[in-house]
Scaffold this motif. Structure first.
Motif, PDB file in Angstrom:
ATOM      1  N   ASN A   1       0.871  -1.169   0.000  1.00 52.45           N
ATOM      2  CA  ASN A   1       0.000   0.000   0.000  1.00 52.45           C
ATOM      3  C   ASN A   1       0.911   1.224   0.000  1.00 52.45           C
ATOM      4  OD1 ASN A   1      -1.650   2.175   0.591  1.00 52.45           O
ATOM      5  ND2 ASN A   1      -2.808   1.104   2.175  1.00 52.45           N
ATOM      6  N   GLU A   2       0.891   1.989  -1.088  1.00 52.56           N
ATOM      7  CA  GLU A   2       1.782   3.149  -1.240  1.00 52.56           C
ATOM      8  C   GLU A   2       1.664   4.142  -0.093  1.00 52.56           C
ATOM      9  OE1 GLU A   2       1.568   5.052  -5.099  1.00 52.56           O
ATOM     10  OE2 GLU A   2       1.021   3.121  -5.984  1.00 52.56           O
ATOM     11  N   GLU A   3       0.499   4.225   0.515  1.00 54.81           N
ATOM     12  CA  GLU A   3       0.287   5.174   1.605  1.00 54.81           C
ATOM     13  C   GLU A   3       1.063   4.798   2.864  1.00 54.81           C
ATOM     14  OE1 GLU A   3      -3.897   5.687   2.167  1.00 54.81           O
ATOM     15  OE2 GLU A   3      -4.200   6.363   0.109  1.00 54.81           O
ATOM     16  N   GLN A   4       1.540   3.561   2.943  1.00 56.40           N
ATOM     17  CA  GLN A   4       2.295   3.109   4.110  1.00 56.40           C
ATOM     18  C   GLN A   4       3.810   3.146   3.882  1.00 56.40           C
ATOM     19  OE1 GLN A   4       0.470  -0.766   4.577  1.00 56.40           O
ATOM     20  NE2 GLN A   4      -0.903   0.020   6.145  1.00 56.40           N
ATOM     21  N   VAL A   5       4.224   3.746   2.784  1.00 57.89           N
ATOM     22  CA  VAL A   5       5.642   3.813   2.435  1.00 57.89           C
ATOM     23  C   VAL A   5       6.209   5.166   2.829  1.00 57.89           C
ATOM     24  CG1 VAL A   5       7.296   3.752   0.526  1.00 57.89           C
ATOM     25  CG2 VAL A   5       5.339   2.200   0.526  1.00 57.89           C
ATOM     26  N   GLY A   6       7.324   5.140   3.541  1.00 56.62           N
ATOM     27  CA  GLY A   6       8.026   6.367   3.885  1.00 56.62           C
ATOM     28  C   GLY A   6       9.062   6.676   2.821  1.00 56.62           C
ATOM     29  N   GLU A   7       9.247   7.951   2.508  1.00 56.69           N
ATOM     30  CA  GLU A   7      10.199   8.372   1.487  1.00 56.69           C
ATOM     31  C   GLU A   7      11.173   9.390   2.058  1.00 56.69           C
ATOM     32  OE1 GLU A   7       8.518   9.565  -2.352  1.00 56.69           O
ATOM     33  OE2 GLU A   7       6.591   8.826  -1.623  1.00 56.69           O
ATOM     34  N   GLU A   8      12.408   9.330   1.559  1.00 58.41           N
ATOM     35  CA  GLU A   8      13.414  10.299   1.958  1.00 58.41           C
ATOM     36  C   GLU A   8      14.473  10.381   0.871  1.00 58.41           C
ATOM     37  OE1 GLU A   8      16.044  11.342   5.873  1.00 58.41           O
ATOM     38  OE2 GLU A   8      15.915   9.240   5.313  1.00 58.41           O
ATOM     39  N   SER A   9      15.013  11.557   0.678  1.00 56.39           N
ATOM     40  CA  SER A   9      16.146  11.746  -0.230  1.00 56.39           C
ATOM     41  C   SER A   9      17.249  12.444   0.546  1.00 56.39           C
ATOM     42  CB  SER A   9      15.748  12.595  -1.438  1.00 56.39           C
ATOM     43  OG  SER A   9      14.797  11.914  -2.221  1.00 56.39           O
ATOM     44  N   VAL A  10      18.482  12.016   0.299  1.00 58.05           N
ATOM     45  CA  VAL A  10      19.613  12.593   1.009  1.00 58.05           C
ATOM     46  C   VAL A  10      20.799  12.675   0.056  1.00 58.05           C
ATOM     47  CG1 VAL A  10      20.387  10.371   1.931  1.00 58.05           C
ATOM     48  CG2 VAL A  10      20.986  12.464   3.127  1.00 58.05           C
ATOM     49  N   LEU A  11      21.579  13.721   0.202  1.00 62.92           N
ATOM     50  CA  LEU A  11      22.776  13.939  -0.593  1.00 62.92           C
ATOM     51  C   LEU A  11      23.985  13.488   0.218  1.00 62.92           C
ATOM     52  CD1 LEU A  11      23.740  15.229  -3.273  1.00 62.92           C
ATOM     53  CD2 LEU A  11      23.944  17.388  -2.038  1.00 62.92           C
ATOM     54  N   LEU A  12      24.784  12.597  -0.349  1.00 65.65           N
ATOM     55  CA  LEU A  12      25.938  12.048   0.363  1.00 65.65           C
ATOM     56  C   LEU A  12      27.216  12.188  -0.454  1.00 65.65           C
ATOM     57  CD1 LEU A  12      24.501   8.617   1.595  1.00 65.65           C
ATOM     58  CD2 LEU A  12      24.762  10.698   2.940  1.00 65.65           C
TER      59      LEU A  12
ATOM     60  N   ILE B   1      20.641   9.952  -2.875  1.00 65.24           N
ATOM     61  CA  ILE B   1      19.998   8.685  -2.541  1.00 65.24           C
ATOM     62  C   ILE B   1      18.514   8.921  -2.283  1.00 65.24           C
ATOM     63  CG2 ILE B   1      19.937   6.720  -0.948  1.00 65.24           C
ATOM     64  CD1 ILE B   1      22.594   6.863  -2.373  1.00 65.24           C
ATOM     65  N   HIS B   2      17.675   8.262  -3.073  1.00 61.69           N
ATOM     66  CA  HIS B   2      16.232   8.265  -2.853  1.00 61.69           C
ATOM     67  C   HIS B   2      15.910   6.944  -2.158  1.00 61.69           C
ATOM     68  CE1 HIS B   2      15.661  11.666  -5.550  1.00 61.69           C
ATOM     69  NE2 HIS B   2      16.398  11.035  -6.445  1.00 61.69           N
ATOM     70  N   SER B   3      15.238   7.007  -1.028  1.00 64.39           N
ATOM     71  CA  SER B   3      14.934   5.767  -0.318  1.00 64.39           C
ATOM     72  C   SER B   3      13.445   5.678   0.020  1.00 64.39           C
ATOM     73  CB  SER B   3      15.766   5.643   0.959  1.00 64.39           C
ATOM     74  OG  SER B   3      15.517   6.721   1.820  1.00 64.39           O
ATOM     75  N   CYS B   4      12.974   4.440   0.008  1.00 60.36           N
ATOM     76  CA  CYS B   4      11.604   4.131   0.411  1.00 60.36           C
ATOM     77  C   CYS B   4      11.675   3.016   1.441  1.00 60.36           C
ATOM     78  CB  CYS B   4      10.775   3.666  -0.782  1.00 60.36           C
ATOM     79  SG  CYS B   4      10.405   4.967  -1.964  1.00 60.36           S
ATOM     80  N   VAL B   5      10.894   3.155   2.497  1.00 60.15           N
ATOM     81  CA  VAL B   5      10.878   2.153   3.554  1.00 60.15           C
ATOM     82  C   VAL B   5       9.439   1.717   3.799  1.00 60.15           C
ATOM     83  CG1 VAL B   5      10.754   3.837   5.444  1.00 60.15           C
ATOM     84  CG2 VAL B   5      11.728   1.574   5.859  1.00 60.15           C
ATOM     85  N   TYR B   6       9.306   0.431   4.068  1.00 58.66           N
ATOM     86  CA  TYR B   6       7.989  -0.149   4.346  1.00 58.66           C
ATOM     87  C   TYR B   6       8.146  -1.156   5.468  1.00 58.66           C
ATOM     88  CZ  TYR B   6       3.832  -3.058   3.721  1.00 58.66           C
ATOM     89  OH  TYR B   6       2.674  -3.759   3.926  1.00 58.66           O
ATOM     90  N   ASN B   7       7.318  -1.017   6.486  1.00 59.77           N
ATOM     91  CA  ASN B   7       7.302  -1.953   7.614  1.00 59.77           C
ATOM     92  C   ASN B   7       5.969  -2.671   7.649  1.00 59.77           C
ATOM     93  OD1 ASN B   7       9.820  -1.369   9.148  1.00 59.77           O
ATOM     94  ND2 ASN B   7       8.929   0.663   9.221  1.00 59.77           N
ATOM     95  N   ASN B   8       6.045  -3.995   7.734  1.00 65.20           N
ATOM     96  CA  ASN B   8       4.829  -4.734   8.040  1.00 65.20           C
ATOM     97  C   ASN B   8       5.103  -5.472   9.347  1.00 65.20           C
ATOM     98  OD1 ASN B   8       6.309  -7.045   7.359  1.00 65.20           O
ATOM     99  ND2 ASN B   8       5.322  -7.304   5.382  1.00 65.20           N
ATOM    100  N   GLU B   9       4.234  -6.330   9.763  1.00 65.84           N
ATOM    101  CA  GLU B   9       4.406  -6.993  11.058  1.00 65.84           C
ATOM    102  C   GLU B   9       5.621  -7.917  11.085  1.00 65.84           C
ATOM    103  OE1 GLU B   9       0.697  -8.879  11.959  1.00 65.84           O
ATOM    104  OE2 GLU B   9      -0.404  -6.989  11.889  1.00 65.84           O
ATOM    105  N   GLU B  10       6.050  -8.390   9.927  1.00 71.51           N
ATOM    106  CA  GLU B  10       7.145  -9.349   9.865  1.00 71.51           C
ATOM    107  C   GLU B  10       8.493  -8.745   9.490  1.00 71.51           C
ATOM    108  OE1 GLU B  10       6.153 -12.698   7.351  1.00 71.51           O
ATOM    109  OE2 GLU B  10       4.032 -12.376   7.756  1.00 71.51           O
ATOM    110  N   HIS B  11       8.501  -7.776   8.549  1.00 64.47           N
ATOM    111  CA  HIS B  11       9.764  -7.321   7.977  1.00 64.47           C
ATOM    112  C   HIS B  11       9.788  -5.814   7.756  1.00 64.47           C
ATOM    113  CE1 HIS B  11      10.617 -11.515   7.168  1.00 64.47           C
ATOM    114  NE2 HIS B  11       9.483 -11.621   6.490  1.00 64.47           N
ATOM    115  N   GLU B  12      11.014  -5.297   7.715  1.00 59.05           N
ATOM    116  CA  GLU B  12      11.242  -3.921   7.286  1.00 59.05           C
ATOM    117  C   GLU B  12      11.968  -3.987   5.946  1.00 59.05           C
ATOM    118  OE1 GLU B  12      12.805   0.018   9.307  1.00 59.05           O
ATOM    119  OE2 GLU B  12      14.477  -1.331   8.832  1.00 59.05           O
ATOM    120  N   TRP B  13      11.408  -3.343   4.946  1.00 60.17           N
ATOM    121  CA  TRP B  13      11.976  -3.294   3.605  1.00 60.17           C
ATOM    122  C   TRP B  13      12.483  -1.883   3.341  1.00 60.17           C
ATOM    123  CZ3 TRP B  13      12.200  -7.622   0.522  1.00 60.17           C
ATOM    124  CH2 TRP B  13      11.413  -8.699   0.911  1.00 60.17           C
TER     125      TRP B  13
END
Length: 107
Positions: free
Chosen positions: A22-33, A57-69
């Protein structure tokens, strides 16, 4: 221009791992390194070798009950040329892909 967002992340997760997100449960962040700030535990020597001095770096994170992606897409900070994608599951790298084509690297 390279930009990786929750929509891209959801498509990647479905195609690569068969997981519907579910796209609404995805966190987004961009950072310059700086290149030397890239984590050697997650960025292989091959990926490091194609990285310029500044990487966006563009990152997306998703957590469900079992895993963090976590999926990170790196691009050249000056040109926005996509370089590579790294996928982590529970802080362990499980997938990487070079996005920079050889003909792009020769320019």
């Amino acid at each position: 221009m390279c930009y990786y967002n929750s929509k891209h992340f959801a498509i990647f997760m479905t195609v690569q791992f068969g997981i519907d997100i579910n796209e609404e449960q995805v966190g987004e962040e961009s950072v310059l390194l700086y290149k030397e700030e890239l984590d050697e535990n997650f960025v292989s020597e091959e990926l490091f070798s194609i990285s310029p001095e500044m990487v966006l770096i563009h990152s997306c994170v998703y957590n469900n009950e079992e895993h963090e992606w976590l999926v990170c897409v790196a691009s050249d900070a000056d040109t926005n040329q996509p370089l590579f994608l790294v996928c982590l599951k529970n802080d362990e790298k499980i997938y990487e892909e070079v996005l920079l084509r050889d003909e792009d690297n020769e320019k």
